[in-house]
Write an enzyme that holds these catalytic residues in place. Structure first.
Site, PDB file in Angstrom:
ATOM      1  N   VAL A   1       0.835  -1.211   0.000  1.00 42.10           N
ATOM      2  CA  VAL A   1       0.000   0.000   0.000  1.00 42.10           C
ATOM      3  C   VAL A   1       0.870   1.261   0.000  1.00 42.10           C
ATOM      4  O   VAL A   1       0.612   2.209  -0.752  1.00 42.10           O
ATOM      5  CB  VAL A   1      -0.955  -0.008   1.216  1.00 42.10           C
ATOM      6  CG1 VAL A   1      -1.788   1.276   1.263  1.00 42.10           C
ATOM      7  CG2 VAL A   1      -1.866  -1.235   1.169  1.00 42.10           C
TER       8      VAL A   1
ATOM      9  N   LYS B   1     -13.610  -5.305  10.081  1.00 39.09           N
ATOM     10  CA  LYS B   1     -14.291  -4.432   9.103  1.00 39.09           C
ATOM     11  C   LYS B   1     -15.751  -4.211   9.491  1.00 39.09           C
ATOM     12  O   LYS B   1     -16.307  -3.117   9.275  1.00 39.09           O
ATOM     13  CB  LYS B   1     -14.177  -5.048   7.708  1.00 39.09           C
ATOM     14  CG  LYS B   1     -12.754  -5.016   7.153  1.00 39.09           C
ATOM     15  CD  LYS B   1     -12.605  -5.898   5.921  1.00 39.09           C
ATOM     16  CE  LYS B   1     -11.209  -5.771   5.313  1.00 39.09           C
ATOM     17  NZ  LYS B   1     -10.954  -6.779   4.267  1.00 39.09           N
TER      18      LYS B   1
ATOM     19  N   ILE C   1     -13.199   0.485  -2.753  1.00 41.89           N
ATOM     20  CA  ILE C   1     -14.610   0.897  -2.747  1.00 41.89           C
ATOM     21  C   ILE C   1     -14.748   2.070  -1.774  1.00 41.89           C
ATOM     22  O   ILE C   1     -14.209   2.022  -0.672  1.00 41.89           O
ATOM     23  CB  ILE C   1     -15.527  -0.264  -2.275  1.00 41.89           C
ATOM     24  CG1 ILE C   1     -15.311  -1.519  -3.130  1.00 41.89           C
ATOM     25  CG2 ILE C   1     -16.989   0.155  -2.289  1.00 41.89           C
ATOM     26  CD1 ILE C   1     -15.976  -2.762  -2.572  1.00 41.89           C
TER      27      ILE C   1
ATOM     28  N   ASP D   1     -10.449 -10.669  10.020  1.00 40.83           N
ATOM     29  CA  ASP D   1     -10.375  -9.479   9.162  1.00 40.83           C
ATOM     30  C   ASP D   1     -11.787  -8.928   8.908  1.00 40.83           C
ATOM     31  O   ASP D   1     -12.019  -7.713   9.003  1.00 40.83           O
ATOM     32  CB  ASP D   1      -9.687  -9.868   7.847  1.00 40.83           C
ATOM     33  CG  ASP D   1      -9.638  -8.723   6.856  1.00 40.83           C
ATOM     34  OD1 ASP D   1      -8.800  -7.829   7.015  1.00 40.83           O
ATOM     35  OD2 ASP D   1     -10.469  -8.721   5.918  1.00 40.83           O
TER      36      ASP D   1
HETATM   37  N1  HSE Z   1      -6.866  -9.794   3.552  1.00 44.88           N
HETATM   38  C1  HSE Z   1      -7.826  -8.829   3.142  1.00 44.88           C
HETATM   39  C2  HSE Z   1      -8.814  -9.436   2.154  1.00 44.88           C
HETATM   40  C3  HSE Z   1      -7.094  -7.650   2.541  1.00 44.88           C
HETATM   41  O1  HSE Z   1      -8.535 -10.543   1.671  1.00 44.88           O
HETATM   42  O2  HSE Z   1      -9.845  -8.859   1.889  1.00 44.88           O
HETATM   43  C4  HSE Z   1      -7.900  -6.412   2.398  1.00 44.88           C
HETATM   44  O3  HSE Z   1      -8.398  -5.936   3.604  1.00 44.88           O
END
Ligand code: HSE
Length: 373
Positions: free
Chosen positions: A11, A188, A119, A184
């Site tokens: 990034v 989110k 997005i 993850d």
């Molecule tokens: N590991 C995350 C995914 C990366 O596969 O969506 C992006 O947040």
């Protein structure tokens, strides 16, 4: 805008490249462990060099992980610098610390790239909130899991093969736990719910079930019954009651979610005025993610801070019910809620989400998937 960039990985390098072509912002220093030379920025190995540089007004954190990212971001806020980050684990974990600090200091803190990569999901939530109340957020937020599940569904691969392919393509880490165990997506969801509802969810009350126990036989079972499995987040608010969870979910073949291919994301909100809106695109990758980091820098220049005022801490109530597919363990409780048998797997009647996740904790080798309503 003078930027101190923390990290020069996937990034960070993308942010450097995109900002290099702009005249409204400049990366002046890059914190990086390696000895590299950059034409337009000084490469430094010590964070103090960025912290003590008064010309730097904004720190872009692109390191990932909790430490030292948290320590650097906190110190930068204390020193009066704005923050842009793509690090969902950092923001979800230290929400109650970093957000009030930024607010009290009148500093901007943005993290649009943390959910949905390229997005404009969090920035759109900010816009939606100006006009209406959001009652639901959620969807497919993890590209790695979607890639694995899609490969199993469309190509008939087993879980191990699909995971190996995802690793070979650079989607999944060597240790894939954060993605495949739903962590993850959990980060989110917490971040999305906090912003959509203007609260701070009690994280311990938000359960996550992942996909690591799914088998090719499960996927064939779903196809035989007209379903496709996706890893999905779900957050709702209704009359001051908040619900939030992450779990594999079965969608009827032909549903929008069922059609999401490879490593794409599909994230949805329900607004009281606008109704349902869904956002589809690249949820990860260098340029999509760096794009939203730079968008946040542009938003900072136009005076935007965080997406909503820091909200009160709220508990989570997951007493809402779902029907579940359960395979790999069957005790007296599962038998008591069983309604159907799909080739040896149980399909339950309506069960409280909280109850099913509590059961799964004690039966970690089982695979569960809710059936979408
Ligand atoms: N590991 C995350 C995914 C990366 O596969 O969506 C992006 O947040």
């Amino acid at each position: 805008m003078k930027i101190g960039l923390l990290g020069f990985g996937v990034v960070g390098r993308g942010v450097y490249e995109i900002t290099a072509a702009r005249d409204d912002m400049q990366v002046v220093k890059v914190l990086c462990l390696e000895d590299i030379q950059l034409p337009d920025a000084e490469v430094v190995h010590d964070f103090q060099s960025i912290l003590n540089d008064e010309s730097i007004d904004t720190v872009v954190e692109a390191m990932g992980g909790l430490h030292p990212a948290y320590d650097f971001v906190r110190a930068a806020l204390e020193a009066g610098k704005n923050i842009v980050t793509s690090n969902k684990a950092l923001v979800a974990t230290f929400y109650d610390d970093l957000l009030p600090l930024a607010e009290s200091k009148g500093l901007a803190f943005r993290c649009t790239a943390a959910v949905g990569g390229g997005i404009g999901w969090l920035s759109e939530l900010e816009r939606v909130r100006r006009v209406e109340t959001v009652s639901m957020v959620g969807g497919i937020m993890n590209g790695t899991c979607n890639y694995i599940l899609d490969s199993m569904t469309r190509l008939g691969l087993d879980y191990g093969e699909a995971l190996s392919q995802a690793q070979a393509l650079g989607y999944a880490e060597r240790n894939p736990s954060t993605d495949v165990d739903g962590i993850d997506t959990w980060h989110k969801l917490i971040l999305s719910s906090n912003i959509a509802f203007g609260v701070s969810l009690e994280r311990d009350g938000v359960p996550a079930a992942g996909i690591s126990k799914i088998s090719a036989a499960d996927v064939a079972n779903f196809a035989e019954h007209g379903y496709v499995c996706k890893l999905v987040s779900h957050g709702t608010q209704c009359d001051g009651v908040y619900s939030a969870f992450v779990q594999p979910t079965l969608y009827a073949q032909g549903a929008l979610e069922a059609a999401v291919p490879t490593n794409f994301n599909l994230i949805t909100l329900d607004g009281e005025v606008s109704g349902r809106q869904s956002f589809y695109g690249q949820g990860a990758g260098r340029y999509p993610t760096a794009y939203n980091v730079v968008q946040d820098c542009v938003s900072l220049l136009s005076g935007k801070g965080f997406y909503c005022p820091y909200g009160k801490k709220v508990t989570v109530d997951n007493s809402c019910t779902r029907r579940y597919y359960v395979r790999g363990a069957s005790d007296a409780w599962i038998q008591s809620v069983a309604a159907e048998n799909w080739n040896g797997a149980v399909v339950t009647g309506p069960v409280a989400v909280s109850e099913m996740h509590a059961w799964l904790k004690n039966n970690p080798d089982a695979f569960i998937a809710a059936i979408a309503e």
